[in-house]
Design a protein around this motif. Structure first.
Motif: not given
Length: 195
Positions: A45-53, A124-134, A155-161
């Motif tokens: 309630k009353d929060s501010k949200i940033l929705d990426l992708f 919520d990046p594309p499943f093929k995206e590998k630069k989430v840590e950046l 991220k897709k289950k099983g993908d390593l970050i």
């Protein structure tokens, strides 16, 4: 929309398979944890949200319906942008949201108001995206997350970050094909959603 002021309202969805709107069951699990887990200590309630992708806005629009004050949607895929804007208009959320047409990886401090901080950042990046840590490093560098704020990554289950030592996983939850991994950076929490 599964709960809140616009419960039951249908969102327009893309015809192609490039965009993956969150399934209702996954959304419900996410919001149950955000709302009821004591160790998260998050108040929608009353929060501010940033929705990426943000795609068609499924997550951010759900947040507004449940009481969030404002949502910034970042999306740059033209076919989906039109649907996102239509969904915002259909729900009459123009005054509670802003669409920023930019690649989330090119996000910088200048696209927000001075001093703007968020209680929740959904990524919520594309499943093929590998630069989430950046992306996470950039969020920390820009200092746009409240001290007790949450980052939620899909991220897709099983993908390593490969996370830097700045992140500490504190809990995991499994729901069917989904794994929820919670982590903390000093006095803030990030929330990793693997699907």
């Amino acid at each position: 929309i599964i709960s809140g002021s616009n419960k039951g309202k249908k969102l327009l969805m893309p015809k192609d398979k490039t965009t993956r709107p969150l399934k209702d069951m996954a959304k419900e699990s996410i919001f149950n944890i955000l709302t009821h887990a004591n160790y998260i200590n998050f108040h929608l309630k009353d929060s501010k949200i940033l929705d990426l992708f943000s795609g068609v806005g499924s997550f951010g629009l759900e947040c507004i319906s449940r009481g969030s004050q404002f949502v910034f949607f970042l999306e740059n895929y033209p076919p989906v942008l039109k649907i996102l804007k239509s969904n915002i208009s259909n729900l009459k959320y123009e005054k509670k949201s802003k669409v920023i047409e930019i690649d989330a990886f090119k996000m910088n401090r200048n696209i927000f108001e001075i001093g703007q901080k968020f209680q929740l950042i959904f990524c919520d990046p594309p499943f093929k995206e590998k630069k989430v840590e950046l992306l996470l490093e950039n969020i920390i560098e820009m200092n746009i997350l409240e001290n007790n704020g949450i980052i939620l990554i899909h991220k897709k289950k099983g993908d390593l970050i490969s996370f830097s030592k700045k992140f500490k996983v504190i809990d995991t939850k499994n729901y069917g094909l989904s794994t929820f991994i919670f982590g903390r950076k000093s006095n803030w929490v990030f929330f990793l959603f693997l699907f």
